[in-house]
Write a protein that holds these residues in place. Structure first.
Motif, PDB file in Angstrom:
ATOM      1  N   PHE A 172       0.816  -1.214   0.000  1.00 25.27           N
ATOM      2  CA  PHE A 172       0.000   0.000   0.000  1.00 25.27           C
ATOM      3  C   PHE A 172       0.852   1.269   0.000  1.00 25.27           C
ATOM      4  O   PHE A 172       0.362   2.344  -0.338  1.00 25.27           O
ATOM      5  CB  PHE A 172      -0.982  -0.017   1.167  1.00 25.27           C
ATOM      6  CG  PHE A 172      -2.140  -0.932   0.937  1.00 25.27           C
ATOM      7  CD1 PHE A 172      -3.228  -0.518   0.186  1.00 25.27           C
ATOM      8  CD2 PHE A 172      -2.128  -2.234   1.420  1.00 25.27           C
ATOM      9  CE1 PHE A 172      -4.289  -1.373  -0.071  1.00 25.27           C
ATOM     10  CE2 PHE A 172      -3.176  -3.100   1.181  1.00 25.27           C
ATOM     11  CZ  PHE A 172      -4.273  -2.668   0.433  1.00 25.27           C
ATOM     12  N   ALA A 173       2.145   1.136   0.351  1.00 27.30           N
ATOM     13  CA  ALA A 173       3.036   2.285   0.179  1.00 27.30           C
ATOM     14  C   ALA A 173       3.155   2.637  -1.294  1.00 27.30           C
ATOM     15  O   ALA A 173       3.199   3.819  -1.671  1.00 27.30           O
ATOM     16  CB  ALA A 173       4.418   1.970   0.763  1.00 27.30           C
ATOM     17  N   GLN A 174       3.189   1.610  -2.145  1.00 26.81           N
ATOM     18  CA  GLN A 174       3.274   1.863  -3.583  1.00 26.81           C
ATOM     19  C   GLN A 174       1.907   2.104  -4.188  1.00 26.81           C
ATOM     20  O   GLN A 174       1.776   2.876  -5.143  1.00 26.81           O
ATOM     21  CB  GLN A 174       3.967   0.687  -4.279  1.00 26.81           C
ATOM     22  CG  GLN A 174       4.417   0.991  -5.693  1.00 26.81           C
ATOM     23  CD  GLN A 174       5.477   2.067  -5.763  1.00 26.81           C
ATOM     24  OE1 GLN A 174       6.092   2.402  -4.749  1.00 26.81           O
ATOM     25  NE2 GLN A 174       5.696   2.629  -6.935  1.00 26.81           N
ATOM     26  N   VAL A 175       0.867   1.466  -3.657  1.00 22.67           N
ATOM     27  CA  VAL A 175      -0.495   1.767  -4.114  1.00 22.67           C
ATOM     28  C   VAL A 175      -0.779   3.254  -3.959  1.00 22.67           C
ATOM     29  O   VAL A 175      -1.295   3.910  -4.867  1.00 22.67           O
ATOM     30  CB  VAL A 175      -1.541   0.947  -3.329  1.00 22.67           C
ATOM     31  CG1 VAL A 175      -2.945   1.484  -3.587  1.00 22.67           C
ATOM     32  CG2 VAL A 175      -1.472  -0.524  -3.709  1.00 22.67           C
ATOM     33  N   THR A 176      -0.416   3.787  -2.791  1.00 26.86           N
ATOM     34  CA  THR A 176      -0.711   5.201  -2.541  1.00 26.86           C
ATOM     35  C   THR A 176       0.182   6.120  -3.369  1.00 26.86           C
ATOM     36  O   THR A 176      -0.248   7.205  -3.780  1.00 26.86           O
ATOM     37  CB  THR A 176      -0.546   5.522  -1.048  1.00 26.86           C
ATOM     38  OG1 THR A 176       0.750   5.093  -0.601  1.00 26.86           O
ATOM     39  CG2 THR A 176      -1.601   4.814  -0.226  1.00 26.86           C
ATOM     40  N   THR A 177       1.417   5.691  -3.637  1.00 25.77           N
ATOM     41  CA  THR A 177       2.282   6.469  -4.519  1.00 25.77           C
ATOM     42  C   THR A 177       1.677   6.546  -5.921  1.00 25.77           C
ATOM     43  O   THR A 177       1.587   7.621  -6.516  1.00 25.77           O
ATOM     44  CB  THR A 177       3.680   5.833  -4.582  1.00 25.77           C
ATOM     45  OG1 THR A 177       4.281   5.897  -3.290  1.00 25.77           O
ATOM     46  CG2 THR A 177       4.570   6.556  -5.581  1.00 25.77           C
ATOM     47  N   VAL A 178       1.255   5.402  -6.455  1.00 21.48           N
ATOM     48  CA  VAL A 178       0.674   5.378  -7.796  1.00 21.48           C
ATOM     49  C   VAL A 178      -0.695   6.060  -7.799  1.00 21.48           C
ATOM     50  O   VAL A 178      -1.070   6.715  -8.772  1.00 21.48           O
ATOM     51  CB  VAL A 178       0.575   3.936  -8.328  1.00 21.48           C
ATOM     52  CG1 VAL A 178      -0.008   3.916  -9.728  1.00 21.48           C
ATOM     53  CG2 VAL A 178       1.945   3.282  -8.328  1.00 21.48           C
ATOM     54  N   THR A 179      -1.446   5.924  -6.692  1.00 21.25           N
ATOM     55  CA  THR A 179      -2.740   6.614  -6.601  1.00 21.25           C
ATOM     56  C   THR A 179      -2.544   8.125  -6.644  1.00 21.25           C
ATOM     57  O   THR A 179      -3.318   8.844  -7.280  1.00 21.25           O
ATOM     58  CB  THR A 179      -3.467   6.214  -5.311  1.00 21.25           C
ATOM     59  OG1 THR A 179      -3.693   4.802  -5.305  1.00 21.25           O
ATOM     60  CG2 THR A 179      -4.817   6.928  -5.200  1.00 21.25           C
ATOM     61  N   GLY A 180      -1.496   8.623  -5.972  1.00 23.21           N
ATOM     62  CA  GLY A 180      -1.192  10.039  -6.052  1.00 23.21           C
ATOM     63  C   GLY A 180      -0.861  10.455  -7.467  1.00 23.21           C
ATOM     64  O   GLY A 180      -1.291  11.515  -7.948  1.00 23.21           O
ATOM     65  N   THR A 181      -0.095   9.610  -8.172  1.00 20.90           N
ATOM     66  CA  THR A 181       0.215   9.881  -9.578  1.00 20.90           C
ATOM     67  C   THR A 181      -1.053   9.858 -10.417  1.00 20.90           C
ATOM     68  O   THR A 181      -1.265  10.717 -11.280  1.00 20.90           O
ATOM     69  CB  THR A 181       1.209   8.829 -10.101  1.00 20.90           C
ATOM     70  OG1 THR A 181       2.370   8.816  -9.275  1.00 20.90           O
ATOM     71  CG2 THR A 181       1.618   9.132 -11.528  1.00 20.90           C
ATOM     72  N   LEU A 182      -1.917   8.864 -10.170  1.00 21.02           N
ATOM     73  CA  LEU A 182      -3.191   8.784 -10.886  1.00 21.02           C
ATOM     74  C   LEU A 182      -4.054  10.001 -10.614  1.00 21.02           C
ATOM     75  O   LEU A 182      -4.671  10.568 -11.531  1.00 21.02           O
ATOM     76  CB  LEU A 182      -3.939   7.516 -10.468  1.00 21.02           C
ATOM     77  CG  LEU A 182      -5.391   7.394 -10.960  1.00 21.02           C
ATOM     78  CD1 LEU A 182      -5.440   7.356 -12.473  1.00 21.02           C
ATOM     79  CD2 LEU A 182      -6.061   6.171 -10.365  1.00 21.02           C
ATOM     80  N   LEU A 183      -4.120  10.418  -9.359  1.00 17.86           N
ATOM     81  CA  LEU A 183      -4.929  11.588  -9.012  1.00 17.86           C
ATOM     82  C   LEU A 183      -4.445  12.814  -9.779  1.00 17.86           C
ATOM     83  O   LEU A 183      -5.248  13.585 -10.316  1.00 17.86           O
ATOM     84  CB  LEU A 183      -4.852  11.828  -7.502  1.00 17.86           C
ATOM     85  CG  LEU A 183      -5.727  12.960  -6.945  1.00 17.86           C
ATOM     86  CD1 LEU A 183      -7.194  12.681  -7.191  1.00 17.86           C
ATOM     87  CD2 LEU A 183      -5.446  13.152  -5.456  1.00 17.86           C
ATOM     88  N   GLY A 184      -3.116  12.983  -9.848  1.00 12.39           N
ATOM     89  CA  GLY A 184      -2.580  14.096 -10.619  1.00 12.39           C
ATOM     90  C   GLY A 184      -2.948  14.001 -12.082  1.00 12.39           C
ATOM     91  O   GLY A 184      -3.366  14.986 -12.705  1.00 12.39           O
ATOM     92  N   SER A 185      -2.825  12.801 -12.663  1.00  9.03           N
ATOM     93  CA  SER A 185      -3.155  12.599 -14.070  1.00  9.03           C
ATOM     94  C   SER A 185      -4.643  12.820 -14.331  1.00  9.03           C
ATOM     95  O   SER A 185      -5.030  13.488 -15.292  1.00  9.03           O
ATOM     96  CB  SER A 185      -2.754  11.182 -14.495  1.00  9.03           C
ATOM     97  OG  SER A 185      -3.090  10.930 -15.830  1.00  9.03           O
ATOM     98  N   ALA A 186      -5.496  12.269 -13.440  1.00 13.64           N
ATOM     99  CA  ALA A 186      -6.950  12.373 -13.637  1.00 13.64           C
ATOM    100  C   ALA A 186      -7.449  13.805 -13.464  1.00 13.64           C
ATOM    101  O   ALA A 186      -8.296  14.279 -14.240  1.00 13.64           O
ATOM    102  CB  ALA A 186      -7.665  11.440 -12.669  1.00 13.64           C
ATOM    103  N   VAL A 187      -6.931  14.515 -12.450  1.00 13.85           N
ATOM    104  CA  VAL A 187      -7.348  15.908 -12.253  1.00 13.85           C
ATOM    105  C   VAL A 187      -6.880  16.768 -13.417  1.00 13.85           C
ATOM    106  O   VAL A 187      -7.614  17.632 -13.912  1.00 13.85           O
ATOM    107  CB  VAL A 187      -6.810  16.451 -10.908  1.00 13.85           C
ATOM    108  CG1 VAL A 187      -7.083  17.946 -10.782  1.00 13.85           C
ATOM    109  CG2 VAL A 187      -7.461  15.709  -9.750  1.00 13.85           C
TER     110      VAL A 187
END
Length: 438
Positions: A172-187
């Motif tokens: 989940f350390a990497q899930v949240t890292t990639v989720t942050g990247t996804l959030l940036g991409s999606a926004v």
């Protein structure tokens, strides 16, 4: 400040205990949630810069030629990573000597300040070279903060995880890292879709960074209100041979990290710019295809983390390295052949699957290299050096390779070389999935 609670890891798969009493499960979930949510918001702020790099190039550099301005923008993106080893060392020392929570609350506030700064810096047309210098300073501050964030958060998660589930929990350390990247991409994709091109380039991109400023009150509140948890091993006398051992382990961590970060920053962060410039997709299409690949990766990371608890870390990690040697070149040629948007999405999904093979078991595997007393600082420095040298400058190196070779296919050789180097490192590391955390 809350009273520190020492956590002693047991040999069974129960939750950690404090003072001889079992910790309530909801306390553990709250602690893991605080680390995870803060990490999402931190990485949103740090990665969104890459998604609007072409706009930043026009806003903060002289309008000589587009490629030179883009090189300047990615150079500042990379320079921010040079502060990460220093941040990793400083915050890792804080985490190892004063508690994981202290480091995590500091990193999140520094990231908020630097991200808001990027959103309000005047353009090059308004203040000239001072705009480029202000952007550089803000990125250095972001890099210093991010250097301590991932290592401290991952240490926190690994030490909460019961034996037999470290791969799953640490993933989940990497899930949240990639989720942050996804959030940036999606926004970024959403704003790009909602606003006209002129409005997005004029002021819309600033909203991405100002939105990231929310990490201040939200992240600080979440982390400030969880209990402190430290392994009992930190109370034991220091090993007089630890410095020499630590340097060898940090070198292993750097080699371990090379393919992880190189593939992440070229195949995820740099990809929207690459697809727009060389595969002739619109900015919105490039951002959405990247977001879809990230979603697949996020869904698979916990599964590969859990799988590594059963079959070991090495099969998945080495398998990913092998695939990143053979797949990037033909897939890049496919992207450059003028394929449909649907085919581009398929390639992004395939990249997401391959990268999940590494990103799932990797957080636990890199943490298992270090004993408790050296874990936060060793992992933070090792990971941050790998990111600074091989990750942060990957978009810059990719752009420079294309400029000097004239071939848009050339960035794939960075990924292939990284996969070979990390594969060699992994070959000499023992399997640690089924051993107790040191």
């Amino acid at each position: 400040m809350n009273k520190q609670t020492l956590v002693i890891h047991q040999s069974d798969e129960s939750a950690p205990v404090a003072g001889g009493k079992r910790q309530p499960a909801d306390n553990a979930l709250a602690a893991v949630g605080a680390a995870a949510i803060g990490n999402v918001l931190e990485w949103y702020d740090f990665s969104v810069y890459a998604f609007v790099a072409p706009i930043l190039a026009r806003q903060y550099f002289p309008k000589v030629d587009e490629l030179s301005a883009l090189l300047g923008t990615f150079a500042i993106f990379g320079v921010g990573f040079l502060m990460r080893p220093l941040g990793g060392f400083c915050f890792g020392r804080i985490a190892d000597h004063h508690g994981r929570k202290s480091a995590l609350t500091l990193t999140i506030m520094l990231m908020a300040v630097s991200t808001i700064a990027i959103g309000i810096i005047p353009s090059y047309e308004a203040i000239g070279a001072f705009a480029s210098l202000a952007m550089l300073f803000a990125r250095l501050l972001q890099g210093f903060s991010a250097g301590g964030e991932w290592g401290s958060a991952n240490t926190f998660l690994v030490e909460w995880a019961p034996n037999g589930k470290r791969g799953l929990i640490a993933s989940f350390a990497q899930v949240t890292t990639v989720t942050g990247t996804l959030l940036g991409s999606a926004v970024a994709a959403s704003l790009s879709s909602a606003l006209s091109s002129a409005a997005f380039e004029s002021w819309g991109w600033r909203m991405l960074f100002l939105f990231g400023g929310l990490i201040g009150p939200i992240g600080f509140y979440l982390r400030r209100n969880v209990a402190e948890h430290l392994p009992a091993e930190l109370k034991q006398p220091a090993d007089p041979h630890a410095p020499g051992h630590a340097l060898r382990k940090i070198a292993q961590a750097i080699g371990f990290t090379v393919v992880w970060v190189t593939s992440h920053y070229i195949l995820l962060h740099y990809m929207p710019t690459y697809l727009t410039r060389y595969a002739h997709l619109s900015r919105t299409e490039a951002l959405w295809s990247d977001s879809i690949g990230l979603v697949v990766m996020i869904l698979l990371i916990p599964l590969t983390g859990a799988l590594s608890d059963r079959i070991g870390r090495r099969p998945l990690l080495l398998g990913c390295c092998a695939l990143l040697v053979v797949l990037p070149y033909p897939l890049a040629r496919l992207l450059l052949s003028g394929v449909s948007f649907g085919t581009v999405i398929g390639v992004q999904i395939l990249f997401g699957i391959v990268l999940a093979m590494y990103s799932g078991p990797a957080p636990a595997a890199i943490a298992e290299i270090f004993p408790a007393r050296e874990r936060a600082v060793g992992m933070s420095v090792g990971y941050s050096v790998g990111v600074a040298v091989f990750g942060g400058f990957s978009p810059f190196a990719a752009t420079l390779l294309i400029q000097h070779t004239g071939s848009p296919i050339s960035p794939v050789f960075c990924v292939i070389a990284a996969a070979l180097l990390s594969g060699l490192t992994l070959w000499h590391l023992p399997e640690t999935a089924h051993t107790a955390l040191k």
